[in-house]
Scaffold this motif. Structure first.
Motif, PDB file in Angstrom:
ATOM      1  N   LEU A  11       3.888  -2.753  -1.513  1.00 28.24           N
ATOM      2  CA  LEU A  11       4.341  -2.019  -0.322  1.00 28.24           C
ATOM      3  C   LEU A  11       4.286  -2.958   0.882  1.00 28.24           C
ATOM      4  CD1 LEU A  11       2.433   1.355  -0.949  1.00 28.24           C
ATOM      5  CD2 LEU A  11       4.828   0.842  -1.461  1.00 28.24           C
ATOM      6  N   GLU A  12       5.027  -4.075   0.776  1.00 25.51           N
ATOM      7  CA  GLU A  12       4.974  -5.132   1.788  1.00 25.51           C
ATOM      8  C   GLU A  12       5.404  -4.646   3.171  1.00 25.51           C
ATOM      9  OE1 GLU A  12       6.374  -5.339  -1.136  1.00 25.51           O
ATOM     10  OE2 GLU A  12       5.377  -6.951  -2.233  1.00 25.51           O
ATOM     11  N   THR A  13       6.339  -3.728   3.222  1.00 25.20           N
ATOM     12  CA  THR A  13       6.839  -3.255   4.522  1.00 25.20           C
ATOM     13  C   THR A  13       6.173  -1.944   4.947  1.00 25.20           C
ATOM     14  OG1 THR A  13       8.667  -2.074   3.453  1.00 25.20           O
ATOM     15  CG2 THR A  13       9.065  -4.365   4.135  1.00 25.20           C
ATOM     16  N   GLY A  14       5.196  -1.550   4.193  1.00 27.95           N
ATOM     17  CA  GLY A  14       4.548  -0.277   4.483  1.00 27.95           C
ATOM     18  C   GLY A  14       3.496  -0.387   5.583  1.00 27.95           C
ATOM     19  N   LYS A  15       3.206   0.756   6.204  1.00 24.75           N
ATOM     20  CA  LYS A  15       2.205   0.814   7.261  1.00 24.75           C
ATOM     21  C   LYS A  15       1.569   2.193   7.264  1.00 24.75           C
ATOM     22  CE  LYS A  15       1.581   0.330  12.280  1.00 24.75           C
ATOM     23  NZ  LYS A  15       2.266   0.116  13.580  1.00 24.75           N
ATOM     24  N   ILE A  16       0.247   2.209   7.405  1.00 25.39           N
ATOM     25  CA  ILE A  16      -0.502   3.463   7.461  1.00 25.39           C
ATOM     26  C   ILE A  16      -1.161   3.595   8.833  1.00 25.39           C
ATOM     27  CG2 ILE A  16      -2.466   4.742   6.515  1.00 25.39           C
ATOM     28  CD1 ILE A  16      -0.175   4.737   4.628  1.00 25.39           C
ATOM     29  N   LEU A  35      -0.579   9.226   8.626  1.00 20.91           N
ATOM     30  CA  LEU A  35       0.850   8.969   8.796  1.00 20.91           C
ATOM     31  C   LEU A  35       1.223   7.684   8.070  1.00 20.91           C
ATOM     32  CD1 LEU A  35       1.106   9.694  12.643  1.00 20.91           C
ATOM     33  CD2 LEU A  35       1.499  11.298  10.760  1.00 20.91           C
ATOM     34  N   ALA A  36       2.471   7.586   7.690  1.00 19.59           N
ATOM     35  CA  ALA A  36       2.922   6.387   6.978  1.00 19.59           C
ATOM     36  C   ALA A  36       4.390   6.112   7.270  1.00 19.59           C
ATOM     37  CB  ALA A  36       2.710   6.553   5.472  1.00 19.59           C
ATOM     38  N   SER A  37       4.725   4.841   7.161  1.00 23.22           N
ATOM     39  CA  SER A  37       6.124   4.400   7.187  1.00 23.22           C
ATOM     40  C   SER A  37       6.253   3.308   6.148  1.00 23.22           C
ATOM     41  CB  SER A  37       6.498   3.880   8.576  1.00 23.22           C
ATOM     42  OG  SER A  37       7.793   3.290   8.540  1.00 23.22           O
ATOM     43  N   MET A  38       7.179   3.455   5.239  1.00 25.48           N
ATOM     44  CA  MET A  38       7.331   2.501   4.147  1.00 25.48           C
ATOM     45  C   MET A  38       8.452   1.490   4.390  1.00 25.48           C
ATOM     46  SD  MET A  38       4.960   3.052   1.885  1.00 25.48           S
ATOM     47  CE  MET A  38       3.889   3.315   3.310  1.00 25.48           C
ATOM     48  N   ASN A  39       9.160   1.657   5.491  1.00 20.28           N
ATOM     49  CA  ASN A  39      10.294   0.760   5.764  1.00 20.28           C
ATOM     50  C   ASN A  39      10.286   0.355   7.233  1.00 20.28           C
ATOM     51  OD1 ASN A  39      11.795   1.005   3.100  1.00 20.28           O
ATOM     52  ND2 ASN A  39      11.678   3.150   3.712  1.00 20.28           N
ATOM     53  N   ILE A  40      10.609  -0.891   7.482  1.00 25.72           N
ATOM     54  CA  ILE A  40      10.643  -1.412   8.851  1.00 25.72           C
ATOM     55  C   ILE A  40      11.662  -0.624   9.669  1.00 25.72           C
ATOM     56  CG2 ILE A  40      11.184  -3.433  10.267  1.00 25.72           C
ATOM     57  CD1 ILE A  40      10.247  -5.171   7.925  1.00 25.72           C
ATOM     58  N   GLY A  41      11.238  -0.225  10.848  1.00 26.92           N
ATOM     59  CA  GLY A  41      12.142   0.509  11.725  1.00 26.92           C
ATOM     60  C   GLY A  41      12.076   2.010  11.571  1.00 26.92           C
ATOM     61  N   HIS A  42      11.405   2.489  10.526  1.00 26.42           N
ATOM     62  CA  HIS A  42      11.284   3.935  10.320  1.00 26.42           C
ATOM     63  C   HIS A  42      10.037   4.453  11.031  1.00 26.42           C
ATOM     64  CE1 HIS A  42      14.099   4.671   6.673  1.00 26.42           C
ATOM     65  NE2 HIS A  42      14.586   3.757   7.495  1.00 26.42           N
ATOM     66  N   PRO A  43      10.103   5.639  11.620  1.00 25.91           N
ATOM     67  CA  PRO A  43       8.949   6.166  12.355  1.00 25.91           C
ATOM     68  C   PRO A  43       7.830   6.578  11.397  1.00 25.91           C
ATOM     69  CG  PRO A  43      10.663   7.823  12.240  1.00 25.91           C
ATOM     70  CD  PRO A  43      11.254   6.556  11.671  1.00 25.91           C
ATOM     71  N   LEU A  44       6.627   6.613  11.941  1.00 24.86           N
ATOM     72  CA  LEU A  44       5.477   7.101  11.167  1.00 24.86           C
ATOM     73  C   LEU A  44       5.574   8.607  11.023  1.00 24.86           C
ATOM     74  CD1 LEU A  44       2.789   4.941  12.955  1.00 24.86           C
ATOM     75  CD2 LEU A  44       3.294   4.805  10.514  1.00 24.86           C
ATOM     76  N   CYS A  45       5.402   9.106   9.797  1.00 25.64           N
ATOM     77  CA  CYS A  45       5.491  10.541   9.507  1.00 25.64           C
ATOM     78  C   CYS A  45       4.352  10.941   8.574  1.00 25.64           C
ATOM     79  CB  CYS A  45       6.837  10.868   8.839  1.00 25.64           C
ATOM     80  SG  CYS A  45       8.264  10.546   9.892  1.00 25.64           S
ATOM     81  N   PRO A  46       4.056  12.243   8.478  1.00 27.83           N
ATOM     82  CA  PRO A  46       3.038  12.698   7.527  1.00 27.83           C
ATOM     83  C   PRO A  46       3.340  12.209   6.106  1.00 27.83           C
ATOM     84  CG  PRO A  46       3.612  14.472   9.013  1.00 27.83           C
ATOM     85  CD  PRO A  46       4.574  13.354   9.303  1.00 27.83           C
ATOM     86  N   LEU A  47       2.285  11.928   5.346  1.00 28.19           N
ATOM     87  CA  LEU A  47       2.426  11.318   4.019  1.00 28.19           C
ATOM     88  C   LEU A  47       3.397  12.072   3.118  1.00 28.19           C
ATOM     89  CD1 LEU A  47      -1.243  10.283   3.162  1.00 28.19           C
ATOM     90  CD2 LEU A  47       0.482   9.044   4.471  1.00 28.19           C
ATOM     91  N   LYS A  48       3.308  13.407   3.117  1.00 27.59           N
ATOM     92  CA  LYS A  48       4.120  14.191   2.186  1.00 27.59           C
ATOM     93  C   LYS A  48       5.609  14.095   2.479  1.00 27.59           C
ATOM     94  CE  LYS A  48       3.428  18.498   4.790  1.00 27.59           C
ATOM     95  NZ  LYS A  48       2.890  19.888   4.716  1.00 27.59           N
TER      96      LYS A  48
END
Length: 541
Positions: free
Chosen positions: A375-380, A401-414
């Protein structure tokens, strides 16, 4: 750490003793072979499995014994108040009745439940789904918070809740202004009879009844007096008429009768005198009538029998006294509540600060590990915001919260994580919060992943298992090859029954078992070479 498992008559396992070595032990076998029975046996021994789910030979006792090396587990030693290096937990089941033993001595399920989280760390199949639950997210953070901080908050919360309950109880005894006015008016009306008892009132009514009969009794006595007078006159007339008989023998008999009649008349006269005196001594009805009238009026007003009116007075007096006491009590409780609410706010802030610190450390660690699990582009990120009110578990709103792709906003995990991504992050979280002294029990934590990602998970599990023992059920060849040891589970059928065997594999047997996972059906040379390459690559790391 767990060093030995002894199982007898558990589901399909007739009897086996398994010795564990430090490191990652992977458990493999075809689907439906009974791999999960081993973890179920551990759960059974730790009191975490319903006995209704144990289908074994009911004629033989079921038993599971776990032996742990706790020489480095200070938490267990402090709990047991012992520095002994070994600890054994046994559970025996016979005729639907369980018996627990700790180091050979009988113990309670409560004690086993207290020790269990100090000895093992579970990650069950599909446990990653709970990671999206706010409660689970809070529990993960609180595992890293100092227990004394959580305890201080909870104690303050309990005290505040207890004070609120006492205030509410006091308020139930406090009357509103109209009620107070009404009770005071009732007491004023009832005061004239407050000194009377039920027996006193009953006596008043009896006296009044007697007084009502006075005129009737007087008439009866007057009639009796007239009759006595008539009898006296008749007696005198008879005596006069009998004088001519004085010269006869009959007169003597008449004199005796006449004497007896005179005596009787004298007794009647005496009775009449006593009766008249008694009637004259009776209480005057004019004195009783106002009291009786008041009692009758109060009886109608309060819907009580006259003899129960004193009880009515005492009830209202008690209610008024309770009202006055409750007002003072509420004032004292409110003062105490304000003080403890300040203490609760302080404890809530301290808990929040601890959670924020631990969340920052957790986020830093997870984000560092994300590239290692593909998950190289992921962020928690973990957001902790104060709530408007205090709850039993704190005054914070915790959200992962998480975002798995660069440029995508952080959202709830589900909303952003796939099943595989969720599985990997749940594993990293579990490993980060695990104590080095705990035995890791992992049930298909590689579910939903394969290839290079499964290999990375296997490497992580192998690394964290160097200081303890870990058991991991797996269906991926990469994780299977990552184990320091491998056990193969087989289900064997004969004409009479089915049973499960568990075998520790040699190096060549591991290659065959891993190749079986790769080939899924019949092992071929390509699958075998792939399996050997996986095992060799792990040995060389």
């Amino acid at each position: 750490m767990l060093i030995s498992i002894a199982i007898k008559n558990f589901i399909l396992i007739e009897s086996c003793t398994l010795d564990l070595d430090r490191g990652l032990t992977v458990i493999t076998g075809p689907t439906g072979s009974g791999k999960s029975m081993l973890l179920k046996a551990i759960a059974f021994a730790l009191g975490e499995l319903d006995i209704n789910k144990i289908h074994a030979n009911s004629l033989e006792p079921t038993s599971v014994k776990l032996t742990f090396d706790v020489s480095q587990n200070l938490a267990v030693q402090q709990h047991m108040q012992s520095s002994s290096g070994l600890l054994s937990i046994e559970r025996h089941l016979m005729h639907q009745k369980s018996n627990y033993r700790l180091n050979g001595e009988n113990t309670s399920l409560k004690t086993i439940k207290l020790l269990s989280p100090l000895l093992v760390c579970w990650q069950r199949q599909h446990a990653q789904l709970a990671l999206t639950d706010p409660k689970c997210q809070r529990e993960l953070i609180d595992q890293m918070v100092q227990p004394t901080v959580i305890k201080a908050y909870y104690q303050n919360y309990q005290k505040v809740q207890a004070l609120k309950a006492e205030i509410k109880k006091a308020e139930n005894s406090i009357l509103d202004n109209p009620q107070v006015t009404l009770v005071q008016a009732d007491l004023e009306v009832l005061t004239p009879i407050a000194h009377l008892s039920s027996d006193d009132i009953q006596m008043l009514y009896n006296q009044y009844k007697n007084c009502l009969d006075l005129e009737k009794n007087e008439k009866v006595l007057a009639d009796m007096h007239n009759i006595i007078q008539e009898i006296s006159q008749i007696t005198a007339t008879l005596s006069k008429a009998a004088r001519p008989l004085k010269t006869t023998s009959l007169y003597e008999s008449f004199e005796q009768i006449d004497c007896e009649m005179q005596n009787n008349l004298e007794q009647l006269a005496e009775f009449m005198q006593q009766a008249t005196t008694m009637l004259l001594s009776e209480i005057d009805p004019s004195e009783l009538k106002p009291k009786i009238s008041l009692l009758n009026e109060l009886s109608r007003r309060f819907h009580r029998l006259p003899e129960l009116l004193p009880e009515c007075f005492h009830e209202k007096q008690t209610a008024l006294d309770a009202h006055c006491h409750a007002i003072k009590e509420k004032e004292n409780l409110t003062t105490s509540l304000l003080f403890h609410e300040k203490s609760l706010t302080t404890a809530a802030n301290e808990l929040r600060e601890n959670r924020i610190r631990q969340a920052q450390l957790l986020v830093e660690n997870i984000n560092q590990q994300l590239p290692h699990i593909g998950l190289e582009t992921g962020k928690i990120q973990i957001n902790i915001q104060p709530l408007d009110t205090c709850l039993p578990d704190g005054a914070d709103r915790i959200e992962f919260l998480a975002s798995m792709n660069i440029g995508h906003p952080l959202c709830p995990l589900k909303h952003v994580l796939s099943g595989g991504e969720l599985t990997r992050i749940a594993l990293i979280l579990n490993l980060y919060t695990q104590s080095p002294c705990q035995t890791l029990l992992l049930d298909e934590v590689d579910n939903g992943v394969s290839g290079a990602i499964a290999q990375k998970i296997g490497q992580i599990l192998r690394q964290v298992s160097k200081t303890t023992t870990s058991l991991c059920i797996t269906h991926t060849p990469q994780v299977a090859a990552s184990g320091h040891w491998q056990w193969q589970v087989k289900k064997i059928h004969d004409e009479k029954q089915t049973h499960v065997t568990i075998q520790k594999l040699t190096a060549e047997e591991r290659a065959l078992a891993t190749a079986q996972i790769i080939a899924t059906e019949q092992i071929n040379e390509s699958a075998l070479q792939h399996a050997r390459a996986l095992l060799l690559a792990i040995e060389n790391t």
